[in-house]
Design a protein around this motif. Structure first.
Motif, short mmCIF file in Angstrom:
data_model
loop_
_atom_site.label_atom_id
_atom_site.label_comp_id
_atom_site.label_asym_id
_atom_site.label_seq_id
_atom_site.Cartn_x
_atom_site.Cartn_y
_atom_site.Cartn_z
N PRO A 1 0.83 -1.21 0.00
CA PRO A 1 0.00 0.00 0.00
C PRO A 1 0.86 1.25 0.00
CG PRO A 1 -0.76 -1.58 1.66
CD PRO A 1 0.57 -2.08 1.16
N VAL A 2 0.33 2.33 -0.53
CA VAL A 2 1.07 3.60 -0.58
C VAL A 2 1.53 3.99 0.82
CG1 VAL A 2 0.93 6.04 -1.15
CG2 VAL A 2 -0.20 4.36 -2.61
N GLY A 3 2.79 4.38 0.92
CA GLY A 3 3.34 4.80 2.20
C GLY A 3 3.90 3.67 3.04
N THR A 4 3.93 2.43 2.50
CA THR A 4 4.45 1.29 3.28
C THR A 4 5.59 0.58 2.57
OG1 THR A 4 2.90 -0.33 2.34
CG2 THR A 4 2.14 0.93 4.26
N THR A 5 6.13 1.18 1.53
CA THR A 5 7.15 0.50 0.73
C THR A 5 8.36 0.09 1.55
OG1 THR A 5 6.46 1.82 -1.18
CG2 THR A 5 8.56 0.67 -1.35
#
Length: 397
Positions: A330-334
């Motif tokens: 998910p965006v922001g969890t890379t």
């Protein structure tokens, strides 16, 4: 779709590639010095092996918590500090008067190494134009392979000139200018971000079926690949009657072809609409060739050719593998996702050699390659399941 200037993308990739090259180089710069360290300090090989094991363990354990912090506060400061710690830890190895000092220096280097995967992938995800992401991942991975390949010959050459202490100190100090370069250009190293109240919780993300399956994929891939790489030189003469030199050439061919395959795989990944299909075709091809190496009688030329082709197929997988992880995060969890998932690589590398070594001891070298091939093929099933699990929630929304 965000468009980024190619020159800025190239600069970002260059900085990340240097950090990744150093990471892999510093992991393998110690083993070639074992005989010299043992002679001077009177240590056993078991004690020296513990040094590298601890470095790898600290790296694996540190990746996920560092990835969480990377997602919250940004990757560039962690990357600068981690590169500095790797360099200083390696310098510390050169000054170590005994085993405990070597262990402490290895812990410092491992702490620095733990920053690399979560930082690198978070920066690539946040800085590189999406149309060039596959090639960016391929260059990143190829730089790591280059670090592994360069370490043994360079360390042996430096040891002959400077001694083992001087060699470790020299390569450690060489990392400091790289650290400065990363710090100077830190402004272009943008990590992917999302407002904290919008980002999914760490437990929810890392405990999701898709991410756990990708962790399993990384682990199985590493187990299968490490089985082949660890025992090829010992097993090929027993299976095919080839010389040790030919077996070593086959392993070299595997490693070089893996690097070339990774570069080709980046181009393929950027143009593919079905990354799982790329992974499946290449992994099954690699597994099939590994089976042939274990069962079908071959001469030296065919052994080298089959090993090289298998390595190339495995290399093609790597950028598509990384893009699958990128798409599942998910965006922001890379940072945390790559930190967690990539911890499966050292775990797989640690799990496979001992049981496969027992097969060698029992006089079944062919079984080593059959088991390795089964692990590689099994990894495909986890990749496909992970893709299905990551797409299903999006479709439901």
């Amino acid at each position: 779709m965000r468009t980024a200037p190619p020159k800025r993308d190239a600069a970002v990739i260059a900085l990340i590639a240097v950090a990744h090259l150093l990471s892999h180089f510093y992991i393998l710069c110690i083993p070639p010095m074992f005989p010299m360290i043992r002679a001077e300090l009177g240590l056993s090989y078991a004690a020296l092996g513990t040094i590298t094991a601890v470095l790898s363990a600290v790296t694996a354990l540190g990746q996920t918590p560092i990835g969480v912090s990377v997602d919250r506060r940004g990757a560039a400061p962690w990357l600068i500090g981690g590169t500095a710690l790797m360099a200083l830890g390696t310098v510390g190895l050169g000054f170590a008067p005994g085993w405990w000092a070597l262990l402490l220096a290895a812990i410092v280097s491992g702490m620095g190494n733990a920053t690399i995967h979560p930082c690198d992938y978070a920066i690539l995800a946040g800085s590189i134009d999406q149309r060039r992401m596959g090639r960016a991942f391929s260059l990143h991975t190829a730089a790591g392979y280059a670090g592994f390949a360069a370490a043994p010959p360079l360390m042996i050459a430096l040891e002959a000139w400077l001694g083992w202490r001087g060699a470790l100190i020299a390569v450690g100090l060489a990392g400091l200018p790289c650290t400065v370069a990363i710090a100077v250009f830190a402004g272009i190293l943008r990590s992917e971000s999302k407002r904290r109240h919008e980002a999914a919780s760490t437990r929810a993300v890392l405990g999701s079926r898709a991410i756990l399956l990708l962790f399993a994929f990384m682990t199985l891939l590493a187990m299968g690949a490490s089985g082949v790489q660890t025992f090829m030189i010992a097993a090929m003469p027993l299976i095919h009657g080839v010389s040790v030199a030919a077996a070593a050439a086959a392993l070299t061919g595997w490693l070089i072809a893996s690097t070339l395959g990774t570069l080709a795989g980046g181009w393929i990944a950027d143009r593919s609409r079905n990354l799982v299909a790329v992974v499946a075709v290449m992994m099954f091809s690699c597994a099939g060739l590994v089976v042939l190496l274990g069962l079908v009688p071959m001469g030296e030329v065919l052994v080298i050719a089959a090993a090289s082709l298998a390595g190339f197929c495995l290399g093609v997988v790597m950028p598509s593998r990384d893009l699958l992880v990128r798409q599942a995060a998910p965006v922001g969890t890379t940072g945390r996702v790559f930190g967690f998932v990539s911890a499966g690589l050292p775990l797989g590398g640690a799990l496979a050699p001992a049981p496969l070594g027992l097969l060698m001891d029992f006089g079944a070298p062919a079984a080593v390659f059959l088991v390795s091939a089964a692990l590689l093929a099994g990894a495909v099933l986890t990749a496909g399941s992970a893709r299905a699990a990551s797409v299903a929630p999006a479709a439901a929304e």
